[in-house]
Write a protein that holds these residues in place. Structure first.
Motif, PDB file in Angstrom:
ATOM      1  N   LEU A 134       0.777  -1.373   0.005  1.00  0.00           N
ATOM      2  CA  LEU A 134       0.160   0.222   0.225  1.00  0.00           C
ATOM      3  C   LEU A 134       0.433   0.917  -0.152  1.00  0.00           C
ATOM      4  N   ALA A 135       1.432   1.376   0.874  1.00  0.00           N
ATOM      5  CA  ALA A 135       3.333   2.292   0.814  1.00  0.00           C
ATOM      6  C   ALA A 135       3.112   2.815  -0.711  1.00  0.00           C
ATOM      7  N   LEU A 136       4.245   1.392  -0.868  1.00  0.00           N
ATOM      8  CA  LEU A 136       4.308   1.744  -2.515  1.00  0.00           C
ATOM      9  C   LEU A 136       3.422   2.390  -3.852  1.00  0.00           C
ATOM     10  N   GLY A 137       1.847   1.843  -3.487  1.00  0.00           N
ATOM     11  CA  GLY A 137       0.687   2.335  -4.501  1.00  0.00           C
ATOM     12  C   GLY A 137       0.762   4.014  -3.534  1.00  0.00           C
ATOM     13  N   ILE A 138       0.607   4.496  -2.288  1.00  0.00           N
ATOM     14  CA  ILE A 138       0.651   5.658  -2.226  1.00  0.00           C
ATOM     15  C   ILE A 138       1.653   7.051  -2.673  1.00  0.00           C
ATOM     16  N   ALA A 280      -3.783  -0.524  -6.118  1.00  0.00           N
ATOM     17  CA  ALA A 280      -3.773  -1.703  -6.947  1.00  0.00           C
ATOM     18  C   ALA A 280      -2.871  -1.881  -5.113  1.00  0.00           C
ATOM     19  N   GLY A 281      -1.795  -1.233  -4.739  1.00  0.00           N
ATOM     20  CA  GLY A 281      -1.202  -1.237  -3.740  1.00  0.00           C
ATOM     21  C   GLY A 281      -1.996  -2.102  -2.620  1.00  0.00           C
ATOM     22  N   TRP A 282      -2.916  -1.683  -2.206  1.00  0.00           N
ATOM     23  CA  TRP A 282      -3.984  -2.338  -1.805  1.00  0.00           C
ATOM     24  C   TRP A 282      -4.709  -3.917  -1.798  1.00  0.00           C
ATOM     25  N   LEU A 283      -5.062  -4.187  -3.247  1.00  0.00           N
ATOM     26  CA  LEU A 283      -5.122  -5.496  -4.130  1.00  0.00           C
ATOM     27  C   LEU A 283      -3.943  -6.600  -3.860  1.00  0.00           C
ATOM     28  N   GLY A 284      -2.402  -5.558  -3.693  1.00  0.00           N
ATOM     29  CA  GLY A 284      -1.793  -6.670  -4.134  1.00  0.00           C
ATOM     30  C   GLY A 284      -1.572  -7.419  -2.839  1.00  0.00           C
TER      31      GLY A 284
END
Length: 411
Positions: A134-138, A280-284
């Motif tokens: 999620l951090a990478l997505g943000i 996408a980060g959350w789903l990952g």
């Protein structure tokens, strides 16, 4: 010490640098027509300059990743900012196609030093396993936030000053981004085996792994599509979109011309991608990354094919921008997270950097072919359909990837 918080100073500082850097990078398509018109160049000349920028960014990414891992993240970012600002300032005084094209090498290296490869590696090391995806997505979404205002700001500045002065203003902006550097204090999080394993050994094992090759090949189409749209979509809309209705919703918002719509379209893509990258980060964190990536590329293929087959109107431009935006950089947190998951965090910057090289080779082809085929055929139809085809290819090559942690062995 590892933080269990999601919003750490590293994430905030890295997001600021990505946002400002990508605001500038996303604006280059707006300069396509003004620069070509001033010097009387074919469309392919400035397209090649942007294409070279993307290629230099790709080759610079693993280099800056290795520099960050050897000499420190902040030193690599400072060097990148200096390259970025220097390339912009010198480009403001360039008067020939060759000068622009060569100076874009500096800009490309600057983007590499201040972009995803270095910043995402810092964020990944500073974030807990539970929050990493999620951090990478943000952080990726922060780059899209820059895209939201980058192109419209460039368009607005072009209304009050020459493009040369806009380049100098942007050079000052990227240097101001360095004020966020004190926030980037990430621990060197790695296992004992990762610390004992040399970079050369890690690269050798990765290059022999079929999954790494598939990740590399799959990222090509992402770069192709993003490079083409960033560089050519404003001009594409300006020339091929139906007229904006004088009494319609867009006109009431101040968007009365197709050129204005072209700049806003890039902004809409960035706006939609803020949500898309975070999702996408959350789903990952919850689902298999390779299947999510295959789904994203499939959706891109369908959306692109539908857009070019339908009449191009302001409504379809807005719908396409929002749809493609939701899928735009959603691949980045998943791809970088996949690399970190399989190969570990110690050399994530370098390993992701080589994967990103494929992305930028794709960007080079998308930008350059966009200009070249436009000059041959007078439209962008051929290069658009190539993008549809490579998107389908990427959807397929992600399926055989073995998404498992590779066991490390000291060299």
């Amino acid at each position: 010490m590892q933080s269990t918080r999601l919003f750490t100073p590293v994430l905030i500082g890295g997001s600021i640098i990505l946002m400002l850097g990508f605001a500038i990078r996303a604006s280059f398509g707006v300069f396509q027509i003004p620069i070509a018109a001033e010097f009387g160049w074919p469309r392919a000349e400035f397209s090649l300059a942007i294409a070279i920028q993307n290629l230099a960014w790709g080759f610079g990414q693993p280099l800056f990743g290795a520099l960050a891992e050897r000499f420190g993240d902040r030193r690599a970012i400072i060097l990148g900012a200096l390259f970025y600002a220097g390339g912009l300032v010198l480009s403001a005084y360039a008067t020939t196609p060759l000068q622009h094209q060569m100076l874009e090498i500096l800009v490309g290296f600057g983007i590499a030093g201040t972009g995803f490869g270095v910043i995402l590696a810092v964020v990944g090391r500073a974030t807990s396993d539970a929050n990493r995806s999620l951090a990478l997505g943000i952080a990726t979404a922060a780059g899209s936030a820059g895209q939201v205002f980058g192109a419209p700001v460039a368009q607005g500045l072009l209304g009050v000053m020459p493009w040369q002065q806009v380049f100098i203003v942007f050079a000052a902006v990227i240097l101001l981004a360095l004020f966020a550097l004190p926030m980037l204090r990430a621990p060197a999080r790695a296992s004992r085996a990762e610390l004992e394993e040399s970079l050369g050994h890690v690269l050798k094992r990765a290059f022999r792994d079929p999954s790494y090759t598939l990740i590399f090949l799959g990222f090509f189409s992402c770069g192709y599509q993003l490079g083409f749209l960033t560089a050519h979509f404003p001009a594409f809309i300006t020339e091929m979109c139906g007229a904006v209705a004088p009494n319609g919703v867009l006109a009431t918002l101040g968007i009365s011309t197709t050129s204005a719509l072209g700049a806003v379209a890039i902004s809409l893509i960035g706006l939609a991608n803020i949500g898309g990258s975070i999702m996408a980060g959350w789903l990952g964190k919850r689902y298999t990354k390779k299947y999510l990536l295959a789904g994203i590329y499939t959706a891109r293929t369908l959306v692109s094919a539908a857009f070019i087959l339908l009449p191009i109107t302001p409504t379809t431009v807005v719908l396409f921008s929002l749809s493609m935006g939701a899928l735009w950089l959603a691949t980045v947190p998943l791809t970088s997270g996949l690399v970190a998951h399989i190969y570990g965090l110690r050399y994530m910057g370098t390993l992701y950097g080589f994967v990103f090289l494929s992305h930028q080779i794709g960007s080079f082809m998308g930008v350059w072919l966009g200009g070249k085929l436009y000059d041959i055929y007078g439209n962008y139809t051929a290069v658009w359909w190539i993008g549809v085809a490579v998107g389908a290819f990427s959807a397929l090559v992600h399926l055989p990837i073995r998404e498992r942690v590779m066991q490390l062995q000291p060299a």
